[in-house]
Design a protein around this motif. Structure first.
Motif, short mmCIF file in Angstrom:
data_model
loop_
_atom_site.label_atom_id
_atom_site.label_comp_id
_atom_site.label_asym_id
_atom_site.label_seq_id
_atom_site.Cartn_x
_atom_site.Cartn_y
_atom_site.Cartn_z
N LYS A 43 4.02 -31.28 28.32
CA LYS A 43 4.51 -31.53 29.67
C LYS A 43 5.55 -32.65 29.65
O LYS A 43 6.56 -32.58 30.34
CB LYS A 43 3.36 -31.89 30.60
CG LYS A 43 2.45 -30.73 30.91
CD LYS A 43 1.30 -31.17 31.78
CE LYS A 43 0.30 -30.04 31.96
NZ LYS A 43 -0.88 -30.47 32.70
N ARG A 44 5.32 -33.66 28.87
CA ARG A 44 6.28 -34.76 28.75
C ARG A 44 7.60 -34.25 28.19
O ARG A 44 8.67 -34.63 28.66
CB ARG A 44 5.75 -35.86 27.83
CG ARG A 44 4.83 -36.83 28.48
CD ARG A 44 4.52 -37.91 27.49
NE ARG A 44 3.78 -38.97 28.12
CZ ARG A 44 3.27 -39.98 27.48
NH1 ARG A 44 3.41 -40.08 26.16
NH2 ARG A 44 2.61 -40.92 28.11
N ILE A 45 7.52 -33.41 27.17
CA ILE A 45 8.72 -32.87 26.54
C ILE A 45 9.51 -32.05 27.55
O ILE A 45 10.74 -32.16 27.63
CB ILE A 45 8.36 -32.03 25.30
CG1 ILE A 45 7.83 -32.96 24.19
CG2 ILE A 45 9.55 -31.21 24.81
CD1 ILE A 45 7.23 -32.22 23.01
N ILE A 46 8.83 -31.24 28.35
CA ILE A 46 9.50 -30.42 29.36
C ILE A 46 10.20 -31.30 30.39
O ILE A 46 11.35 -31.06 30.76
CB ILE A 46 8.50 -29.47 30.05
CG1 ILE A 46 7.97 -28.44 29.05
CG2 ILE A 46 9.12 -28.78 31.25
CD1 ILE A 46 9.02 -27.53 28.46
N VAL A 47 9.53 -32.35 30.86
CA VAL A 47 10.12 -33.25 31.85
C VAL A 47 11.35 -33.95 31.27
O VAL A 47 12.40 -34.02 31.91
CB VAL A 47 9.09 -34.28 32.35
CG1 VAL A 47 9.74 -35.38 33.16
CG2 VAL A 47 8.01 -33.59 33.17
N VAL A 48 11.25 -34.45 30.04
CA VAL A 48 12.37 -35.13 29.40
C VAL A 48 13.53 -34.15 29.19
O VAL A 48 14.69 -34.48 29.44
CB VAL A 48 11.94 -35.78 28.07
CG1 VAL A 48 13.13 -36.25 27.27
CG2 VAL A 48 10.99 -36.94 28.35
#
Length: 154
Positions: free
Chosen positions: A25-30
């Protein structure tokens, strides 16, 4: 002593639960933020100041049309021509008064176009059921280039 059992790891008697998917999820947001940043930089490079204003006006028209769609979903109709776009920021008092108007409104405030003029609203519209548009830099109907109209039909 380290012992692995399923999705938990036991270290010296303590159990720690792994959080699979949180990093994803962090990777997608970034990635989304980087994509937006790249798009904004590309827009800055590819267009001049007036071109940016046209893009901003198109975005405003999209936001206003989305708010009008929500208004229609809640109330079964778009605001009348008389009620206008102000029906998105304050409950109309003229007939037909919306029964299910969303408390707080559909827009926090009604923006002006990038040239400082109000956005126009037609109900019924010429190009669709309703039209939202700006007359562009010259604030007159028609025109070419930066003076061209920008509307919900584009």
């Amino acid at each position: 002593m380290k012992m692995r059992t399923g999705r938990r790891t036991a270290i010296a008697g303590l159990r720690i639960r792994h959080q699979h998917g949180f990093a994803f999820k962090r990777i997608i947001v970034v990635a989304a933020m980087l994509g937006l940043l790249v798009a904004l930089i590309a827009l800055k490079i590819m267009t001049g100041a007036e071109g940016e204003k046209r893009v901003a006006a198109k975005q405003d028209v999209t936001v206003i049309m989305n708010a009008l769609t929500l208004y229609r979903r809640d109330n079964g109709r778009y605001p009348t021509q008389e009620q206008g776009l102000l029906a998105l920021t304050g409950k109309p008092s003229t007939k037909p008064v919306p029964i299910f108007w969303k408390e707080g409104g559909y827009l926090h405030r009604l923006p002006n176009d990038p040239w400082g003029n109000v956005y126009r609203y037609l109900n019924p519209g010429v190009h669709g059921e309703v039209d939202v548009f700006s007359y562009g830099a010259d604030a007159k109907q028609g025109g070419e280039g930066d003076d061209a109209d920008i509307g919900s039909w584009e």
